[in-house]
Scaffold this motif. Structure first.
Motif, PDB file in Angstrom:
ATOM      1  N   GLU A  61       0.875  -1.469  -0.114  1.00 50.37           N
ATOM      2  CA  GLU A  61       0.240  -0.038  -0.069  1.00 50.37           C
ATOM      3  C   GLU A  61       1.196   1.140   0.091  1.00 50.37           C
ATOM      4  O   GLU A  61       1.526   1.691   1.018  1.00 50.37           O
ATOM      5  N   GLU A  62       1.092   1.640  -1.098  1.00 47.49           N
ATOM      6  CA  GLU A  62       2.146   2.876  -1.317  1.00 47.49           C
ATOM      7  C   GLU A  62       1.748   4.220  -0.902  1.00 47.49           C
ATOM      8  O   GLU A  62       0.669   4.687  -1.396  1.00 47.49           O
ATOM      9  N   ILE A  63       2.662   4.796  -0.212  1.00 46.78           N
ATOM     10  CA  ILE A  63       2.031   6.257   0.046  1.00 46.78           C
ATOM     11  C   ILE A  63       3.166   7.079  -0.823  1.00 46.78           C
ATOM     12  O   ILE A  63       4.351   7.098  -0.616  1.00 46.78           O
ATOM     13  N   THR A  64       2.560   7.930  -1.646  1.00 45.05           N
ATOM     14  CA  THR A  64       3.379   8.547  -2.783  1.00 45.05           C
ATOM     15  C   THR A  64       3.907   9.739  -2.151  1.00 45.05           C
ATOM     16  O   THR A  64       4.420  10.631  -2.862  1.00 45.05           O
ATOM     17  N   GLN A  65       3.181  10.579  -1.151  1.00 45.09           N
ATOM     18  CA  GLN A  65       3.592  11.796  -0.802  1.00 45.09           C
ATOM     19  C   GLN A  65       4.212  11.889   0.609  1.00 45.09           C
ATOM     20  O   GLN A  65       4.141  10.945   1.319  1.00 45.09           O
ATOM     21  N   LYS A  66       4.834  12.995   1.208  1.00 47.05           N
ATOM     22  CA  LYS A  66       5.340  13.106   2.528  1.00 47.05           C
ATOM     23  C   LYS A  66       4.234  12.805   3.468  1.00 47.05           C
ATOM     24  O   LYS A  66       3.047  13.611   3.420  1.00 47.05           O
ATOM     25  N   ARG A  67       4.599  11.882   4.582  1.00 45.00           N
ATOM     26  CA  ARG A  67       3.651  11.808   5.274  1.00 45.00           C
ATOM     27  C   ARG A  67       4.206  11.368   6.680  1.00 45.00           C
ATOM     28  O   ARG A  67       5.144  10.641   6.758  1.00 45.00           O
ATOM     29  N   VAL A  68       3.624  11.975   7.623  1.00 38.53           N
ATOM     30  CA  VAL A  68       4.129  11.299   9.119  1.00 38.53           C
ATOM     31  C   VAL A  68       2.917  10.511   9.700  1.00 38.53           C
ATOM     32  O   VAL A  68       1.927  10.764   9.849  1.00 38.53           O
ATOM     33  N   LYS A 339       3.279  23.493  29.158  1.00 39.35           N
ATOM     34  CA  LYS A 339       4.658  23.138  28.776  1.00 39.35           C
ATOM     35  C   LYS A 339       4.856  21.805  28.561  1.00 39.35           C
ATOM     36  O   LYS A 339       5.627  21.118  29.515  1.00 39.35           O
ATOM     37  N   LEU A 340       4.373  21.036  27.896  1.00 46.31           N
ATOM     38  CA  LEU A 340       4.459  19.945  27.783  1.00 46.31           C
ATOM     39  C   LEU A 340       5.114  19.488  26.416  1.00 46.31           C
ATOM     40  O   LEU A 340       4.959  20.098  25.469  1.00 46.31           O
ATOM     41  N   THR A 341       6.133  18.318  26.471  1.00 49.37           N
ATOM     42  CA  THR A 341       6.748  18.135  25.066  1.00 49.37           C
ATOM     43  C   THR A 341       5.797  17.376  24.188  1.00 49.37           C
ATOM     44  O   THR A 341       4.747  16.845  24.578  1.00 49.37           O
ATOM     45  N   ASN A 342       6.384  17.195  22.997  1.00 41.65           N
ATOM     46  CA  ASN A 342       5.602  16.416  21.997  1.00 41.65           C
ATOM     47  C   ASN A 342       5.226  15.072  22.458  1.00 41.65           C
ATOM     48  O   ASN A 342       4.531  14.255  22.336  1.00 41.65           O
ATOM     49  N   ALA A 343       6.262  14.410  23.146  1.00 40.35           N
ATOM     50  CA  ALA A 343       6.514  13.118  23.443  1.00 40.35           C
ATOM     51  C   ALA A 343       5.358  12.753  24.722  1.00 40.35           C
ATOM     52  O   ALA A 343       4.564  11.900  24.447  1.00 40.35           O
ATOM     53  N   ALA A 371      -3.125  -2.488  14.491  1.00 45.54           N
ATOM     54  CA  ALA A 371      -2.638  -1.551  13.314  1.00 45.54           C
ATOM     55  C   ALA A 371      -3.493  -0.386  13.133  1.00 45.54           C
ATOM     56  O   ALA A 371      -4.246  -0.385  12.058  1.00 45.54           O
ATOM     57  N   ASP A 372      -3.531   0.083  14.236  1.00 47.09           N
ATOM     58  CA  ASP A 372      -4.413   1.604  14.388  1.00 47.09           C
ATOM     59  C   ASP A 372      -3.465   2.831  14.198  1.00 47.09           C
ATOM     60  O   ASP A 372      -2.936   2.994  15.241  1.00 47.09           O
ATOM     61  N   PHE A 373      -3.647   3.406  13.051  1.00 47.45           N
ATOM     62  CA  PHE A 373      -2.601   4.565  12.965  1.00 47.45           C
ATOM     63  C   PHE A 373      -3.305   5.628  12.097  1.00 47.45           C
ATOM     64  O   PHE A 373      -4.331   5.435  11.327  1.00 47.45           O
ATOM     65  N   GLN A 374      -2.644   6.737  11.836  1.00 45.88           N
ATOM     66  CA  GLN A 374      -3.009   7.969  11.171  1.00 45.88           C
ATOM     67  C   GLN A 374      -1.679   8.653  10.623  1.00 45.88           C
ATOM     68  O   GLN A 374      -0.799   8.614  11.299  1.00 45.88           O
ATOM     69  N   ALA A 375      -2.155   9.180   9.442  1.00 48.10           N
ATOM     70  CA  ALA A 375      -1.055   9.976   8.972  1.00 48.10           C
ATOM     71  C   ALA A 375      -1.290  11.575   8.459  1.00 48.10           C
ATOM     72  O   ALA A 375      -2.485  11.814   8.192  1.00 48.10           O
ATOM     73  N   TYR A 376      -0.240  12.160   8.658  1.00 50.54           N
ATOM     74  CA  TYR A 376      -0.555  13.795   8.427  1.00 50.54           C
ATOM     75  C   TYR A 376       0.312  14.290   7.660  1.00 50.54           C
ATOM     76  O   TYR A 376       1.477  13.701   7.325  1.00 50.54           O
ATOM     77  N   PRO A 377      -0.255  15.079   6.513  1.00 41.36           N
ATOM     78  CA  PRO A 377       0.390  15.640   5.327  1.00 41.36           C
ATOM     79  C   PRO A 377       1.656  16.573   5.775  1.00 41.36           C
ATOM     80  O   PRO A 377       1.665  17.704   5.414  1.00 41.36           O
ATOM     81  N   THR A 378       2.770  15.999   6.292  1.00 39.94           N
ATOM     82  CA  THR A 378       4.061  16.669   6.564  1.00 39.94           C
ATOM     83  C   THR A 378       5.171  15.688   6.509  1.00 39.94           C
ATOM     84  O   THR A 378       4.886  14.411   6.621  1.00 39.94           O
ATOM     85  N   ASP A 379       6.312  16.320   6.763  1.00 46.68           N
ATOM     86  CA  ASP A 379       7.478  15.528   6.798  1.00 46.68           C
ATOM     87  C   ASP A 379       8.315  15.552   8.226  1.00 46.68           C
ATOM     88  O   ASP A 379       9.376  15.110   8.604  1.00 46.68           O
ATOM     89  N   ASP A 380       7.641  16.425   9.150  1.00 45.58           N
ATOM     90  CA  ASP A 380       8.234  16.789  10.571  1.00 45.58           C
ATOM     91  C   ASP A 380       7.258  16.614  11.660  1.00 45.58           C
ATOM     92  O   ASP A 380       6.148  17.337  11.615  1.00 45.58           O
ATOM     93  N   TYR A 381       7.268  15.478  12.441  1.00 47.13           N
ATOM     94  CA  TYR A 381       6.022  15.439  13.429  1.00 47.13           C
ATOM     95  C   TYR A 381       5.775  16.530  14.196  1.00 47.13           C
ATOM     96  O   TYR A 381       4.621  16.626  14.442  1.00 47.13           O
ATOM     97  N   ARG A 382       6.685  17.451  14.370  1.00 43.33           N
ATOM     98  CA  ARG A 382       6.599  18.922  15.379  1.00 43.33           C
ATOM     99  C   ARG A 382       5.543  19.650  14.531  1.00 43.33           C
ATOM    100  O   ARG A 382       5.007  20.293  15.332  1.00 43.33           O
ATOM    101  N   GLU A 383       5.262  19.419  13.480  1.00 47.19           N
ATOM    102  CA  GLU A 383       4.200  20.363  12.637  1.00 47.19           C
ATOM    103  C   GLU A 383       2.910  20.024  13.262  1.00 47.19           C
ATOM    104  O   GLU A 383       1.897  20.917  13.392  1.00 47.19           O
ATOM    105  N   ILE A 384       2.813  18.818  13.745  1.00 50.19           N
ATOM    106  CA  ILE A 384       1.262  18.102  14.087  1.00 50.19           C
ATOM    107  C   ILE A 384       0.632  19.216  15.263  1.00 50.19           C
ATOM    108  O   ILE A 384      -0.417  19.771  15.483  1.00 50.19           O
ATOM    109  N   LEU A 385       1.617  19.364  16.353  1.00 55.33           N
ATOM    110  CA  LEU A 385       0.936  20.127  17.599  1.00 55.33           C
ATOM    111  C   LEU A 385       1.223  21.654  17.280  1.00 55.33           C
ATOM    112  O   LEU A 385       0.391  22.603  17.714  1.00 55.33           O
ATOM    113  N   TYR A 386       2.210  21.923  16.544  1.00 55.45           N
ATOM    114  CA  TYR A 386       2.458  23.438  16.019  1.00 55.45           C
ATOM    115  C   TYR A 386       1.177  23.865  15.524  1.00 55.45           C
ATOM    116  O   TYR A 386       0.947  25.267  15.727  1.00 55.45           O
TER     117      TYR A 386
END
Ligand SMILES: [Zn+2]
Length: 403
Positions: A61-68, A339-343, A371-386
């Motif tokens: 199942e190919e992911i063709t664009q940047k995703r986190v 003041k919580l970290t991403n982690a 196998a429950d997961f979700q993909a975001y259209p970015t290449d840097d996980y920090r963008e998600i909370l940002y």
């Protein structure tokens, strides 16, 4: 068996403990990652090209664009099974009208109870499915739903039946919150109402839920009567969770003493309460949506983590105090104020929240997990909370299948 990827980053959350503070450098990030999935579970996580080379005949199942890729979220505290609206309450509250006056004008929790009682099971089911499926679209693959707007044997059973019959691909965990408040139309004291639940409701709902909640607060049920109720509830074989320390302290300690899976709210918790929680197996659940909805302080998430507690973050989605229902936005905002970290935020939205539901096979992207997961259209996980909830996942998988 299939291989999903490549992802710019996979945030596995593997190797992070259930308890305590976490720095972002503890996050395992697999770059150019792939996930090998079989029968709804994760077989292996690693470099996409290596996994493909090792398994040349595999369906891809190919992911063709940047995703986190991150684990599906677990919302471990919601009240999505309701009818009606409390927009009047919200407007009046913000205009400075006292709660009692709002209730006299026909608002307050009793208006939700009335609307929910007046809704048919079919209507409630449709309302609830819409809400849960929009959660799922936003990456929440497991959702806890409380009853508590029925407040009679018949109506609580109607709500629990509805929650059990939802047509959704999300995993739903029902909880009975018949001990939400003493209903207006119950002829007797709070203690007598709880006795009534023990005798007449709980024996009839064992096939509908294994979890019981209580709202312990001056305006609802006191610590002594809550303790007595939870003792009986435990003897009947139910797991317990508590609405604790929302406006006054003391009930989180009671929750720990009673062995509750979680103590939720904690806005009013003191240093002592924080330490008691930190030295227990009870999950501390912060509900930033209620703080935002009411304009009240947030739960002391930073202090709880520093003391060593297991901190989960949930939406508390309900019509009265937390009408937003956007878990990612709320968690992002909580992170800035506490003041919580991403982690810490991602752990609190996933495997730590799963612990509050006594579930240990969700919330990480790791061998053996669902196998429950979700993909975001970015290449840097920090963008998600940002982006504070504005960057949404655009691909969600439940048990390895695309939603
Ligand atoms: Zn709640």
């Amino acid at each position: 068996m299939k291989l999903i990827g490549p992802f710019s980053q996979i945030l596995t959350l593997a190797h992070i403990d259930f308890k305590g503070s976490v720095k972002d450098n503890a996050l395992e990030i697999v770059e150019n990652g792939g996930v090998l999935v079989s029968k709804g579970h994760i077989l292996k996580v690693g470099n996409f090209d290596t996994l493909r080379r090792e398994n040349p005949l595999l369906e891809i199942e190919e992911i063709t664009q940047k995703r986190v890729l991150i684990p599906g979220f677990v919302d471990c505290h919601t009240h999505t099974c309701f009818a009606g609206t409390r927009a009047m309450d919200f407007a009046e509250r913000n205009a400075g009208t006292p709660y009692l006056e709002i209730a006299q004008k026909g608002g307050g929790i009793w208006s939700t109870v009335t609307a929910t009682r007046n809704a048919s099971q079919e209507e409630l089911k449709t309302l609830n499915e819409t809400r849960v499926n929009s959660f799922l679209k936003n990456g929440i693959t497991t959702v806890e739903i409380k009853s508590g707007y029925g407040l009679s044997v018949e109506e609580e059973i109607k709500i629990l039946n509805t929650i059990n019959q939802l047509d959704t691909e999300a995993d739903v965990v029902p909880t009975c919150l018949a001990a939400h408040i003493k209903p207006r139309d119950f002829d007797g004291s709070g203690v007598e109402y709880l006795e009534h639940l023990i005798e007449n409701l709980l024996p009839k709902i064992k096939h509908l839920t294994n979890r019981i909640d209580i709202f312990t607060e001056k305006s609802a049920f006191g610590i002594e009567e809550s303790t007595h109720y939870l003792q009986k509830v435990k003897e009947m074989g139910f797991q317990i969770t508590v609405h604790a320390d929302q406006f006054t302290a003391g009930s989180a300690q009671m929750a720990v003493k009673m062995g509750a899976l979680s103590a939720d709210h904690l806005e009013a918790s003191t240093e002592t309460d924080i330490n008691v929680l930190a030295n227990s197996e009870t999950v501390a659940v912060a509900l930033p949506g209620a703080s935002i909805g009411l304009g009240e302080p947030f739960a002391p998430a930073r202090k709880l983590l520093d003391a060593g507690a297991c901190l989960a973050i949930a939406s508390d989605y309900n019509p009265g105090s937390a009408p937003m229902g956007d878990l990612l936005t709320q968690a992002s905002i909580l992170a800035t104020f506490q003041k919580l970290t991403n982690a810490e935020v991602f752990s609190g939205l996933t495997f730590r929240a799963a612990k509050a539901l006594n579930l240990f096979d969700i919330g990480k992207i790791s061998t053996g997990y669902k196998a429950d997961f979700q993909a975001y259209p970015t290449d840097d996980y920090r963008e998600i909370l940002y982006h504070q909830g504005q960057l949404k996942p655009d691909i969600v998988w439940k048990m390895g299948y695309l939603i």
